[in-house]
Design a protein around this motif. Sequence first.
Motif: not given
Length: 121
Positions: A92-97
């Motif tokens: 649910q949360t982007p770790e890598l751009p």
Amino acid sequence: MKTKYKTQVNNIGPSVVDFLGEKMLILFGENAPAELAEYCLLITINDVESTIDSGDTLQIGEREYKITAVGDAVKKNLTSLGHITLKFDGSQTPELPGTLYLEDTDIGEVEAGDLIRIFAK
């Protein structure tokens, strides 16, 4: 249904299957360096028409996947290089751009000629 992005899989690197166990596919434009191309789905570089959002749908061939999170560089990287990672882990949360996160599911078979679309329903 508003299409935000559309491209085609032109070639499939022989080592793409190496990342299926990690629930990942890597997209790269036809200009991918040779040492990376073997791990990628090689696509036509096209512009992204509008912002890609969580809740949008990614379609590869006939299979559809819900987008759960979008890295900050996804739009820019798709437009300039055709290069992003598709991660099928439901984050649910982007770790890598440069990563587009999708629902936690099995990845369907991808074939050369398949269309890839991102759209809002």
